[in-house]
Design a protein around this motif. Structure first.
Motif, PDB file in Angstrom:
ATOM      1  N   ASN A 111      -1.283  73.163 -26.074  1.00  0.00           N
ATOM      2  CA  ASN A 111      -0.182  72.234 -26.340  1.00  0.00           C
ATOM      3  C   ASN A 111      -0.306  71.559 -27.701  1.00  0.00           C
ATOM      4  N   LEU A 112       0.846  71.166 -28.218  1.00  0.00           N
ATOM      5  CA  LEU A 112       0.936  70.248 -29.347  1.00  0.00           C
ATOM      6  C   LEU A 112       1.255  68.868 -28.769  1.00  0.00           C
ATOM      7  N   TYR A 113       0.420  67.874 -29.094  1.00  0.00           N
ATOM      8  CA  TYR A 113       0.603  66.520 -28.573  1.00  0.00           C
ATOM      9  C   TYR A 113       1.054  65.603 -29.710  1.00  0.00           C
ATOM     10  N   ILE A 114       2.059  64.802 -29.433  1.00  0.00           N
ATOM     11  CA  ILE A 114       2.559  63.841 -30.413  1.00  0.00           C
ATOM     12  C   ILE A 114       2.568  62.470 -29.757  1.00  0.00           C
ATOM     13  N   GLY A 115       1.833  61.530 -30.338  1.00  0.00           N
ATOM     14  CA  GLY A 115       1.763  60.177 -29.807  1.00  0.00           C
ATOM     15  C   GLY A 115       2.474  59.205 -30.731  1.00  0.00           C
ATOM     16  N   ILE A 116       3.249  58.300 -30.157  1.00  0.00           N
ATOM     17  CA  ILE A 116       4.081  57.381 -30.940  1.00  0.00           C
ATOM     18  C   ILE A 116       3.900  55.958 -30.445  1.00  0.00           C
ATOM     19  N   ILE A 117       3.715  55.048 -31.369  1.00  0.00           N
ATOM     20  CA  ILE A 117       3.790  53.616 -31.087  1.00  0.00           C
ATOM     21  C   ILE A 117       5.057  53.103 -31.758  1.00  0.00           C
ATOM     22  N   ALA A 118       6.045  52.723 -30.967  1.00  0.00           N
ATOM     23  CA  ALA A 118       7.336  52.265 -31.478  1.00  0.00           C
ATOM     24  C   ALA A 118       7.446  50.754 -31.247  1.00  0.00           C
ATOM     25  N   LYS A 119       7.176  49.995 -32.292  1.00  0.00           N
ATOM     26  CA  LYS A 119       7.247  48.541 -32.182  1.00  0.00           C
ATOM     27  C   LYS A 119       8.685  48.062 -32.360  1.00  0.00           C
ATOM     28  N   ASP A 120       9.014  46.992 -31.653  1.00  0.00           N
ATOM     29  CA  ASP A 120      10.345  46.400 -31.747  1.00  0.00           C
ATOM     30  C   ASP A 120      10.205  44.947 -32.167  1.00  0.00           C
ATOM     31  N   SER A 121      11.112  44.481 -33.002  1.00  0.00           N
ATOM     32  CA  SER A 121      11.026  43.111 -33.502  1.00  0.00           C
ATOM     33  C   SER A 121      11.140  42.077 -32.389  1.00  0.00           C
ATOM     34  N   LEU A 122      11.718  42.465 -31.242  1.00  0.00           N
ATOM     35  CA  LEU A 122      11.823  41.571 -30.083  1.00  0.00           C
ATOM     36  C   LEU A 122      10.902  42.000 -28.952  1.00  0.00           C
ATOM     37  N   GLY A 123      10.045  42.981 -29.199  1.00  0.00           N
ATOM     38  CA  GLY A 123       9.179  43.468 -28.146  1.00  0.00           C
ATOM     39  C   GLY A 123       9.957  44.219 -27.083  1.00  0.00           C
ATOM     40  N   LYS A 124       9.488  44.130 -25.847  1.00  0.00           N
ATOM     41  CA  LYS A 124      10.133  44.845 -24.751  1.00  0.00           C
ATOM     42  C   LYS A 124      11.593  44.427 -24.577  1.00  0.00           C
ATOM     43  N   LYS A 125      11.916  43.176 -24.915  1.00  0.00           N
ATOM     44  CA  LYS A 125      13.296  42.688 -24.752  1.00  0.00           C
ATOM     45  C   LYS A 125      14.272  43.395 -25.685  1.00  0.00           C
ATOM     46  N   GLY A 126      13.765  44.004 -26.746  1.00  0.00           N
ATOM     47  CA  GLY A 126      14.657  44.658 -27.692  1.00  0.00           C
ATOM     48  C   GLY A 126      15.079  46.058 -27.299  1.00  0.00           C
ATOM     49  N   ILE A 127      14.486  46.618 -26.247  1.00  0.00           N
ATOM     50  CA  ILE A 127      14.800  47.983 -25.821  1.00  0.00           C
ATOM     51  C   ILE A 127      16.226  48.037 -25.268  1.00  0.00           C
ATOM     52  N   ARG A 128      16.972  49.066 -25.670  1.00  0.00           N
ATOM     53  CA  ARG A 128      18.349  49.257 -25.205  1.00  0.00           C
ATOM     54  C   ARG A 128      18.487  50.637 -24.569  1.00  0.00           C
ATOM     55  N   MET A 129      19.014  50.674 -23.331  1.00  0.00           N
ATOM     56  CA  MET A 129      19.206  51.927 -22.600  1.00  0.00           C
ATOM     57  C   MET A 129      20.543  51.896 -21.888  1.00  0.00           C
ATOM     58  N   GLN A 130      21.256  53.037 -21.905  1.00  0.00           N
ATOM     59  CA  GLN A 130      22.547  53.154 -21.231  1.00  0.00           C
ATOM     60  C   GLN A 130      22.506  54.097 -20.037  1.00  0.00           C
ATOM     61  N   ASP A 131      21.645  55.113 -20.073  1.00  0.00           N
ATOM     62  CA  ASP A 131      21.616  56.084 -18.972  1.00  0.00           C
ATOM     63  C   ASP A 131      20.265  56.772 -18.934  1.00  0.00           C
ATOM     64  N   LEU A 132      20.006  57.461 -17.838  1.00  0.00           N
ATOM     65  CA  LEU A 132      18.739  58.164 -17.633  1.00  0.00           C
ATOM     66  C   LEU A 132      18.943  59.662 -17.466  1.00  0.00           C
ATOM     67  N   ARG A 133      20.056  60.164 -17.970  1.00  0.00           N
ATOM     68  CA  ARG A 133      20.350  61.589 -17.833  1.00  0.00           C
ATOM     69  C   ARG A 133      19.469  62.426 -18.752  1.00  0.00           C
ATOM     70  N   ARG A 134      19.277  63.683 -18.375  1.00  0.00           N
ATOM     71  CA  ARG A 134      18.759  64.647 -19.355  1.00  0.00           C
ATOM     72  C   ARG A 134      19.884  64.930 -20.344  1.00  0.00           C
ATOM     73  N   ASP A 135      19.536  65.213 -21.599  1.00  0.00           N
ATOM     74  CA  ASP A 135      20.520  65.400 -22.658  1.00  0.00           C
ATOM     75  C   ASP A 135      21.437  64.176 -22.753  1.00  0.00           C
ATOM     76  N   PHE A 136      20.811  63.036 -22.921  1.00  0.00           N
ATOM     77  CA  PHE A 136      21.490  61.744 -22.962  1.00  0.00           C
ATOM     78  C   PHE A 136      22.280  61.589 -24.259  1.00  0.00           C
ATOM     79  N   ASN A 137      23.045  60.497 -24.333  1.00  0.00           N
ATOM     80  CA  ASN A 137      23.811  60.163 -25.532  1.00  0.00           C
ATOM     81  C   ASN A 137      22.860  59.574 -26.569  1.00  0.00           C
ATOM     82  N   ARG A 138      22.686  60.256 -27.691  1.00  0.00           N
ATOM     83  CA  ARG A 138      21.695  59.837 -28.680  1.00  0.00           C
ATOM     84  C   ARG A 138      22.088  58.585 -29.446  1.00  0.00           C
ATOM     85  N   SER A 139      23.350  58.244 -29.484  1.00  0.00           N
ATOM     86  CA  SER A 139      23.774  57.077 -30.263  1.00  0.00           C
ATOM     87  C   SER A 139      23.828  55.795 -29.446  1.00  0.00           C
TER      88      SER A 139
END
Length: 477
Positions: free
Chosen positions: A90-118
């Protein structure tokens, strides 16, 4: 009339000068790509999205992301760091994605596969493992770990219906979120490694922090283009990829249908019908794939959305059947919404007035692609129905790449319909020959062209259709 034009020219000139000051103008691809390194691990990586294994701490940290939205070149509010590991599988890619508001800054609209990227927080990796500069596969996820994968051709044609086998896990943290990708080497088409010659792939990363609509990329790519413009890609080095194996995937199926109608105790009608078939995918080598289908069952395909067509043009529903999906962009050419020399959704529809669904007896598809050219062919036999005879479909394709992003292609398509269910001189035939190409004399300028000619035995004579598109896209216009 002259005064408003002068005002517009003045405003345009001022905006141009401001763009120069903001450093948000376009810039050409680098002559020497940015190099990043993958680190080999012999210990197991537990895919949980935490990046707490010691191996991650030994990997090179990639932090030099470039902001492209909403204003190119500004200071990044939501920083991202990436690390890359690999083992024998396998190729492994690890990401740390910091948000200026922390966990509160996360935005999600749906949990589908092939979700809306925008509409979601997104991180994606784009890989050009054959270094074609014209093709990429993309693996994307959200802070909640749902998956999106796609193929991109020339940063112009995107196929989101393509699916690959890969895994991802995420964790929401007080600082934002973290991700672990595990992409099997078997899911990536790459050239066979040569002894003594290091392996390198083209690669880009992108992230969208939805609350600010802040899009950042690595390496730097102008705002005018997407993360799939692989002429700007970084060079991933340090890989020790396994030699491509005989990758064969077989998906058989068996169905049995039994129907019985009775009038009282008397059986008036009975149906007993077994059905077996399946698909085979054989990756002969990294450049060559052979797909076979026998007595195909498309029950796994998604249902089309209901559409009210109020115009005289046909609606081109997206292809969702897996047999036709991989490398579907090969057939697209200088494709657009209303001119399609080859449209795979016509396969599986009979030749009756209402175009009812028709089963497929068998089909075969061959594709061979490297950094210089593409050769592809497909043949499908469609069974007769109560309303129409059977049909035989054939398509052949050749594309030659030249320069950094230019290509030239030729395609031949044919449909032979059996009017009475058997091959005879009464068969109807439609044959189309298409010449197309893409020219990018500069990174900002695109010229695409297509000329198609066809002959139909029922109508007689030749028909022509064509399209040419010149365009220039910058950050300002």
């Amino acid at each position: 009339m002259i005064k408003p034009i002068l005002i517009l020219l003045f405003v345009f000139f001022v905006n141009f000068l401001q763009a120069q000051e903001r450093n948000d103008t376009n810039f050409p691809p680098p002559d020497v790509p940015v190099e990043i390194k993958a680190t080999k691990t012999t210990n197991k990586i537990i895919l949980d999205g935490r990046l707490d294994e010691p191996q991650w701490q030994n990997a090179e940290v990639i932090t030099r992301f470039f902001k492209v939205e909403p204003v190119q070149g500004e200071t990044i509010k939501n920083p991202t760091s990436v690390r890359i590991l690999f083992d024998d599988k396998n190729l492994y890619i690890g990401i740390i994605a910091k948000d200026s508001l922390g966990k509160k800054g996360i935005r999600m609209q749906d949990l589908r596969r092939d979700f809306n990227r925008s509409e979601n927080d997104v991180f994606g990796v784009q890989i050009d493992a054959q270094n074609t500069k014209q093709y990429a596969v993309s693996f994307q996820t959200t802070p909640f770990g749902n998956q999106l994968d796609l193929q991109s051709f020339n940063d112009r044609i995107t196929d989101t219906n393509w699916n690959a086998l890969w895994n991802v896990r995420t964790q929401r943290t007080d600082e934002g979120y973290s991700i672990e990708f595990a992409i099997p080497f078997k899911s990536i088409r790459y050239d066979k490694p040569v002894d003594g010659k290091p392996v390198s792939w083209g690669i880009t990363f992108y992230r969208l922090a939805r609350k600010d609509f802040e899009k950042t990329v690595f390496p730097a790519i102008p705002q005018s283009f997407s993360e799939n413009r692989m002429t700007y890609a970084a060079k991933l080095t340090g890989l020790e990829v396994p030699p491509p194996s005989a990758n064969i995937r077989v998906e058989p199926y068996a169905l049995y249908q039994y129907d019985e109608n009775k009038a009282g105790a008397t059986v008036t009608d009975k149906l007993s019908e077994p059905k077996i078939g399946g698909d085979v995918k054989w990756v002969i080598n990294p450049e060559t794939v052979l797909d076979l289908t026998i007595n195909t069952d498309f029950a796994q395909a998604d249902v089309d959305r209901a559409v009210n067509n109020l115009e005289r043009f046909n609606i081109f529903f997206p292809e969702r059947r897996q047999f036709f999906l991989e490398n579907s962009g090969i057939w697209a050419g200088s494709d657009n919404s209303q001119l399609k020399p080859f449209f795979s959704r016509t396969i599986g529809l009979d030749n009756s007035f209402n175009a009812q669904a028709a089963p497929l007896d068998f089909g075969a598809r061959y594709t061979n692609r490297d950094e210089k050219r593409t050769i592809a062919a497909m043949a499908v036999r469609q069974r007769k129905t109560d309303e129409s005879g059977g049909s035989t479909f054939g398509v052949a394709r050749y594309t030659q790449n030249y320069g950094k992003e230019n290509n030239f292609g030729v395609m031949l398509t044919s449909r032979l319909d059996d009017r009475f269910g058997t091959l005879s001189i009464d068969n109807s035939n439609n044959t189309t020959v298409t010449v197309d190409g893409l020219i990018r004399p500069q990174s900002e300028v695109t010229i695409s062209y297509l000329l198609s000619t066809s002959i139909d035995s029922e109508i007689g004579g030749l028909g022509y259709s064509g399209r040419i598109f010149p365009g220039k896209r910058t950050n300002d216009y």
